[in-house]
Design a protein around this motif. Structure first.
Motif, PDB file in Angstrom:
ATOM      1  N   PRO A  51       0.814  -1.228   0.000  1.00  0.00           N
ATOM      2  CA  PRO A  51       0.000   0.000   0.000  1.00  0.00           C
ATOM      3  C   PRO A  51       0.847   1.277   0.000  1.00  0.00           C
ATOM      4  O   PRO A  51       0.418   2.306  -0.525  1.00  0.00           O
ATOM      5  N   CYS A  52       2.055   1.197   0.572  1.00  0.00           N
ATOM      6  CA  CYS A  52       2.869   2.405   0.696  1.00  0.00           C
ATOM      7  C   CYS A  52       3.937   2.515  -0.388  1.00  0.00           C
ATOM      8  O   CYS A  52       4.850   3.341  -0.287  1.00  0.00           O
ATOM      9  N   SER A  53       3.870   1.675  -1.438  1.00  0.00           N
ATOM     10  CA  SER A  53       4.930   1.677  -2.458  1.00  0.00           C
ATOM     11  C   SER A  53       5.070   3.038  -3.129  1.00  0.00           C
ATOM     12  O   SER A  53       6.185   3.521  -3.368  1.00  0.00           O
ATOM     13  N   THR A  54       3.943   3.673  -3.421  1.00  0.00           N
ATOM     14  CA  THR A  54       4.008   4.988  -4.088  1.00  0.00           C
ATOM     15  C   THR A  54       4.664   6.014  -3.177  1.00  0.00           C
ATOM     16  O   THR A  54       5.477   6.835  -3.635  1.00  0.00           O
ATOM     17  N   GLN A  55       4.348   5.973  -1.875  1.00  0.00           N
ATOM     18  CA  GLN A  55       4.974   6.915  -0.934  1.00  0.00           C
ATOM     19  C   GLN A  55       6.496   6.725  -0.883  1.00  0.00           C
ATOM     20  O   GLN A  55       7.244   7.704  -0.791  1.00  0.00           O
ATOM     21  N   ILE A  56       6.942   5.470  -0.950  1.00  0.00           N
ATOM     22  CA  ILE A  56       8.389   5.201  -0.941  1.00  0.00           C
ATOM     23  C   ILE A  56       9.028   5.814  -2.181  1.00  0.00           C
ATOM     24  O   ILE A  56      10.066   6.499  -2.110  1.00  0.00           O
ATOM     25  N   LEU A  57       8.410   5.583  -3.338  1.00  0.00           N
ATOM     26  CA  LEU A  57       8.947   6.112  -4.602  1.00  0.00           C
ATOM     27  C   LEU A  57       8.947   7.634  -4.600  1.00  0.00           C
ATOM     28  O   LEU A  57       9.913   8.272  -5.040  1.00  0.00           O
ATOM     29  N   VAL A  58       7.875   8.213  -4.071  1.00  0.00           N
ATOM     30  CA  VAL A  58       7.784   9.683  -4.008  1.00  0.00           C
ATOM     31  C   VAL A  58       8.859  10.238  -3.081  1.00  0.00           C
ATOM     32  O   VAL A  58       9.508  11.250  -3.388  1.00  0.00           O
ATOM     33  N   ALA A  59       9.079   9.566  -1.945  1.00  0.00           N
ATOM     34  CA  ALA A  59      10.083  10.041  -0.980  1.00  0.00           C
ATOM     35  C   ALA A  59      11.466  10.086  -1.612  1.00  0.00           C
ATOM     36  O   ALA A  59      12.203  11.069  -1.467  1.00  0.00           O
ATOM     37  N   TYR A  60      11.843   9.035  -2.335  1.00  0.00           N
ATOM     38  CA  TYR A  60      13.174   9.001  -2.961  1.00  0.00           C
ATOM     39  C   TYR A  60      13.264   9.962  -4.145  1.00  0.00           C
ATOM     40  O   TYR A  60      14.309  10.577  -4.369  1.00  0.00           O
ATOM     41  N   THR A  61      12.186  10.072  -4.910  1.00  0.00           N
ATOM     42  CA  THR A  61      12.210  11.006  -6.047  1.00  0.00           C
ATOM     43  C   THR A  61      12.343  12.438  -5.552  1.00  0.00           C
ATOM     44  O   THR A  61      13.111  13.243  -6.107  1.00  0.00           O
ATOM     45  N   LYS A  62      11.591  12.774  -4.499  1.00  0.00           N
ATOM     46  CA  LYS A  62      11.689  14.109  -3.892  1.00  0.00           C
ATOM     47  C   LYS A  62      13.117  14.379  -3.423  1.00  0.00           C
ATOM     48  O   LYS A  62      13.661  15.472  -3.637  1.00  0.00           O
ATOM     49  N   LEU A  63      13.724  13.366  -2.817  1.00  0.00           N
ATOM     50  CA  LEU A  63      15.103  13.506  -2.351  1.00  0.00           C
ATOM     51  C   LEU A  63      16.051  13.761  -3.524  1.00  0.00           C
ATOM     52  O   LEU A  63      16.936  14.625  -3.449  1.00  0.00           O
ATOM     53  N   LEU A  64      15.852  13.026  -4.628  1.00  0.00           N
ATOM     54  CA  LEU A  64      16.727  13.200  -5.799  1.00  0.00           C
ATOM     55  C   LEU A  64      16.603  14.598  -6.380  1.00  0.00           C
ATOM     56  O   LEU A  64      17.584  15.173  -6.865  1.00  0.00           O
ATOM     57  N   PHE A  65      15.400  15.173  -6.335  1.00  0.00           N
ATOM     58  CA  PHE A  65      15.200  16.537  -6.851  1.00  0.00           C
ATOM     59  C   PHE A  65      15.795  17.576  -5.902  1.00  0.00           C
ATOM     60  O   PHE A  65      16.552  18.461  -6.303  1.00  0.00           O
ATOM     61  N   GLU A  66      15.432  17.452  -4.611  1.00  0.00           N
ATOM     62  CA  GLU A  66      15.788  18.505  -3.649  1.00  0.00           C
ATOM     63  C   GLU A  66      17.256  18.474  -3.237  1.00  0.00           C
ATOM     64  O   GLU A  66      17.830  19.526  -2.912  1.00  0.00           O
TER      65      GLU A  66
END
Length: 1029
Positions: A295-310
């Motif tokens: 259920p939380c797979s999208t949140q994990i992907l979003v967390a790492y993608t946000k980190l890669l951007f910021e």
């Protein structure tokens, strides 16, 4: 003589003290103690006593330490019931009961040793002998008295960590499925520990002892949970507790990342963040389908993608040697997770068979991931971020380029995308553009066309341009159908690389990148005219450029183009001598590291062999002159040994390119071969294979027209015999050397060397056990030796074959009870055919001697079936010869090569000259062979025929590569000495018939009358037809 000491706990303690006491180090006391321990290892109760000593806190630390080490090693060595002196079931049971007795151990190192021993026991005994393991662990974690102590909790987690680690790694057996059914018993309990201690240390942010203990416990709990989620659940997404825990980890990951400034003071902070990354990566690596169903797979992907951007700027400016590599390693983990998801999407959700029942759920999750996460905006933003930050050369890299260019370039050539951020970003970029090519290719082309042209002529501008050009390099496969690379090369890349308006420090960044672009595109889409321009560009760089990184990038691209399948040496020829001269005189002397030297030497080797024979003889000799000094460097320093292989390959290619002039290398190459192939040499194991290949190349390219064979070639022979005895894995290479000698020497000289007799003797014993390539090579060697030039060399041949067991091996193979295939048997009999043609009586005489040495019936039956024969001593000589002929005739029917058929016919027919009954009784069969052969072929007067040359290397057509001296030597040997080419079959048959008529008198007509009339008429007809002119 010392009296045996009986095993008891006190005696064992005393012995352990003597073995571990530093005062006794190296003394006889210590040696006797170690010997006593070794003897006790086989006695019942020894391992239980060791465990007792470890568990007894009153014993000194060093004794407890040695006892637990001995205990752990003993588990490895003696726990399995199949082992010699295995621990008894009763003792094992007693040991298992006490494994968790000292969970309050204060010494961390002792606890680790016990935990590892416990894990090994679990691997052997769970679930059969130790079915209640996880119930015991559950009991441990629910014991409030034990769990009130931080040390107890930490030690319990340490044991669970080792147990899950070793059970989770099992690929066969019942232990992993059994573990997966039991881990829910302890999962929630460990989650509770993790949450409790995580809250303590994140809320306190202190450095006191309690806070540090909380950090250690919460981290170890997280580590255990990481292993359990990844390996302890076949489908973690279906367990509610796991899903809840994964949601919590995302929150905690965000907390730690967003408050890095506060938490980074803690030594364990980096470990926490990396552990979350490992948790997500392990789940997605085990099964991408399981991951996206969380259920939380999208949140994990979003967390790492946000980190890669910021954090892109932080990653870019980070210097591992000064500021550490926290953000780099975190970003790498993010890219690796996203890479797995993108590849899963690209493969349209391919799953293993077990997950087929979840197909609908997986499709729905993929659709959700694609719409909620991998939308067009995110994908293009990822591309922009990669080009703006991650593909760009970092300040720390520019510093390394300037400070140590050679070392930095070596790192680039060997970089791994799993450990270095730019290599990781490049790999991710390729996956991204291959998966979303319809969206990204037009977008990328617009960026290349407009953005690159409008960048300022500053260092920053050049670095950004380099990043844009890197995208062209990395997207070669994806955009090749949409891009005219030939136009870009001429109009953009080469002008940019040779631009006179830029400063030297800035333009070298672009020059390196253009080399890398050519490196990628030359094998994907590049015309011959563009390749010519590339060669011209490389030549100019090698001449004028002094930057080591640019020069090595140039060498890298050049080597790729040279090794390409579509390489055309005619296009490269105008630049060949210049390129080789610059590599030899400028680039190679300018580098100091072994890896770089080896890379350049290998590039030169590739150029030499791919352009053979275009390089001038003088330049090849000049290249050879660098070898002796480098060879001495390579063999005198262990760290340089690897260079010696490159040098041997270089000399081999030089020899091949020089061809008939290869004798010019002997003064350098023969001493090197002697060192490389000398079994007593310290580098023998490392370089002997390359040394033997060079030895073979020297013989294959030796021309008798240029010079006589150097006596040093004969001094090397003992090394050849040792190699054949010891290195069956390279036996074909060694037999090629023997074959070369068989073609260079006459039979008298060849068999004059005991090495060759010894080699034949050794290989004859294992003749049919040889690998196919070695088997056929050995037969070729024997056959070459039968192509004698005159009758005076026949005697050494027959004597050599007899003494070395060759003829025995041939007959043993033919008469095997487990018969060979007809094809293989015909190959073996071909040697007998050659001998029979030269002197049929010699073959018969050997069969007579062979008959005397045969086993009798009883002895034959007692032999292993693989050694039994179809002939025995009780049989008559005529019966044995009849058996040989019957096998020969059967095999002959499956020979289809006209030349080989003729060889067999000449051999079996020559036996008629012996006048023995078994051969005469097969006269009709022989006549049918003659008729069939005469009908099939039309020979010249000399006995040759076009069909006999179907497999010839020497033809009227010009070969793509010049033939070696050995190939020409073999061709000439066959042309002059092979009866298949220079004995007329018609004349041979006529002579045989005339011989029989003379010897048999009136019985000759009876022999003819025994043959079918039509066969005789056909034979007379063919013998009367005039030969082909």
């Amino acid at each position: 003589m010392t009296t045996p000491v009986s095993l008891n706990e006190l005696a064992l303690i005393e012995t352990l003290e003597q073995a571990s006491n530093p005062r006794h180090a190296g003394s006889d006391i210590q040696k006797l103690a170690e010997r006593q321990l070794s003897e006790w290892q086989t006695q019942p109760g020894f391992h239980y006593a060791l465990q007792s000593i470890y568990l007894d806190l009153s014993n000194p630390l060093q004794i407890r330490w040695l006892s637990v080490i001995q205990f752990k090693n003993g588990v490895d060595k003696s726990w399995r019931s199949t082992r010699l002196h295995a621990i008894s079931k009763e003792e094992k049971s007693s040991i298992r009961v006490r494994l968790f007795d000292l969970i309050d151990e204060q010494n961390n190192q002792l606890c680790i040793q016990n935990a590892q021993a416990t894990a090994r026991i679990a691997r052997y005994d769970f679930p059969v002998e130790w079915p209640n393991l996880f119930e015991l662990l559950e009991k441990l974690f629910t014991n409030e008295q034990l769990m009130n102590n931080t040390v107890n909790i930490y030690n319990s987690l340490m044991h669970v960590n080792q147990i899950i680690k070793i059970l989770g790694s099992a690929r066969i057996g019942r232990c992993k499925p059994a573990m997966q059914s039991k881990v829910p018993l302890i999962f929630s309990l460990i989650v509770s520990i993790y949450l409790k201690f995580f809250c303590v240390w994140t809320e306190s942010l202190g450095s006191d002892e309690d806070s540090l203990a909380s950090q250690e416990v919460s981290y170890l709990a997280l580590k255990v949970l990481r292993r359990i989620v990844a390996d302890g659940y076949e489908r973690p997404q279906k367990d509610e507790a796991v899903c809840e825990f994964m949601k919590v980890t995302v929150v905690h990951f965000d907390l730690l990342i967003s408050h890095q400034e506060n938490f980074k003071k803690s030594d364990i902070y980096d470990k926490f963040v990396r552990c979350y990354g490992k948790l997500y990566y392990n789940v997605i690596t085990n099964s991408p389908a399981n991951f996206i169903l969380l259920p939380c797979s999208t949140q994990i992907l979003v967390a790492y993608t946000k980190l890669l951007f910021e954090k892109a700027a932080d990653v870019y400016n980070e210097n591992p040697e000064i500021t550490g590599d926290f953000w780099e390693q975190t970003a790498i983990r993010g890219f690796l997770i996203l890479k797995r998801i993108i590849n899963f999407v690209h493969k349209k959700g391919a799953v293993v068979l077990k997950a087929r029942s979840d197909r609908l759920s997986i499709d729905a999750a993929m659709q959700r991931t694609s719409t909620e996460f991998l939308n067009e905006n995110l994908v293009t933003k990822l591309l922009d971020t990669l080009m703006a930050w991650y593909l760009k050369l970092r300040p720390s890299e520019l510093e390394s380029w300037f400070m140590d260019p050679e070392e930095w370039m070596n790192e680039q050539l060997t970089s791994s995308y799993e450990y270095q951020i730019r290599a990781c970003a490049e790999n991710f970029f390729q996956d991204l553009i291959n998966t979303f090519s319809d969206l990204l290719v037009p977008y990328l082309l617009r960026k290349i066309e407009y953005d690159a042209a409008n960048l300022p002529n500053t260092l920053e501008g050049f670095l950004n341009k380099d990043a844009i050009y890197a995208s062209v390099q990395l997207s070669a496969v994806a955009v090749s159908d949409m891009v005219d690379f030939d136009r870009l090369l001429v109009q953009v890349f080469l002008p940019e690389a040779m631009s006179p308006t830029s400063t030297e420090n800035e333009v070298k960044v672009i020059r390196r990148r253009v080399c890398l672009i050519i490196n990628e595109w030359s094998t994907v889409k590049c015309s011959e005219e563009s390749k010519r321009l590339c060669y011209e560009y490389f030549t100019e760089l090698l001449e004028k450029e002094n930057d080591t990184v640019v020069l090595l990038a140039c060498v890298q691209a050049l080597r790729t183009m040279i090794d390409d399948w579509n390489f055309e040496k005619s296009t490269f020829e105008p630049y060949l001598n210049s390129v080789m001269t610059f590599l030899l005189r400028k680039v190679l002397p300018s580098v100091a590291l072994t890896e770089t030297r080896l890379y350049i030497l290998n590039t030169m080797s590739d150029i030499i062999i791919q352009t053979k024979p275009l390089i001038s003889k003088d330049l090849l000799i000049e290249i050879l002159q660098i070898v002796p000094e480098l060879w001495q460097v390579s063999i005198n320093n262990v760290s340089e040994y690897i260079l010696s292989n490159g040098l041997l390959r270089l000399i081999k290619n030089l020899v091949t390119s020089l061809g008939s002039h290869s004798h010019l290398t002997w003064s350098t190459s023969l001493p090197i071969v002697a060192q490389a192939c000398d079994p007593s040499s310290p580098i023998y194991q490392l370089v002997s294979e390359d040394g033997y290949e060079l030895w073979g190349a020297l013989l294959q390219n030796y021309s008798t027209l240029e010079t006589n064979l150097d006596p040093k070639f004969f001094e090397l022979l003992p090394s050849l015999e040792f190699g054949i005895d010891s290195h069956t894995e390279i036996l074909p290479t060694l037999l090629e050397i023997v074959k070369s000698y068989s073609l260079v020497l006459n039979n008298r000289d060849f068999f004059g060397f005991t090495t060759f007799t010894g080699v034949f003797n050794h290989l004859s014993k294992y003749f049919l056990k040889l690998r196919d390539d070695s088997f056929e090579l050995l037969l070729e060697i024997w056959e070459n030796l039968t192509l004698v030039s005159s009758s005076d060399t026949e005697a050494p041949l027959f004597e050599g074959f007899h003494e070395s067991g060759v003829l025995r091996a041939v007959l043993d193979s033919v008469f095997k009870e487990e018969s060979l295939s007809n094809y293989q048997c015909s190959q073996v009999i071909q040697i007998a055919a050659r001998i029979a043609y030269l002197n049929p009586q010699i073959l018969i005489d050997f069969i007579v001697a062979y008959h005397q040495e045969l086993p009798n019936f009883r002895e034959n039956q007692d032999l292993p079936i693989s050694e039994r024969k179809v002939v025995i001593k009780e049989m008559t000589l005529n019966e044995i010869i009849s058996k040989l002929l019957s096998i020969w005739v059967v095999c002959f029917k499956e020979i289809y090569d006209p030349k080989v058929k003729k060889v067999h016919i000449l051999g079996i027919s020559s036996l008629l000259r012996t006048g023995i009954y078994p051969v005469l009784s097969e006269f009709q069969v022989l006549v049918s062979m003659w008729v069939e052969m005469l009908e099939e072929i039309n020979e010249t007067n000399g006995g040759d025929c076009e069909k006999y040359h179907l497999n010839d290397l020497v033809t009227d057509m010009l070969p793509e590569y010049p033939l070696t001296s050995e190939q020409i030597r073999y061709h000439e040997l066959c042309r002059k000495n092979d009866p298949a080419h220079n004995v007329s079959l018609r004349s041979f048959v006529t002579q045989i018939l005339q011989f029989l008529e003379t010897q048999m008198g009136s019985q000759y007509n009876e022999l003819l009358n025994s043959v079918n009339v039509s066969l005789v008429e056909n034979l007379q007809l063919f013998l009367g037809i005039p030969s082909q002119r």
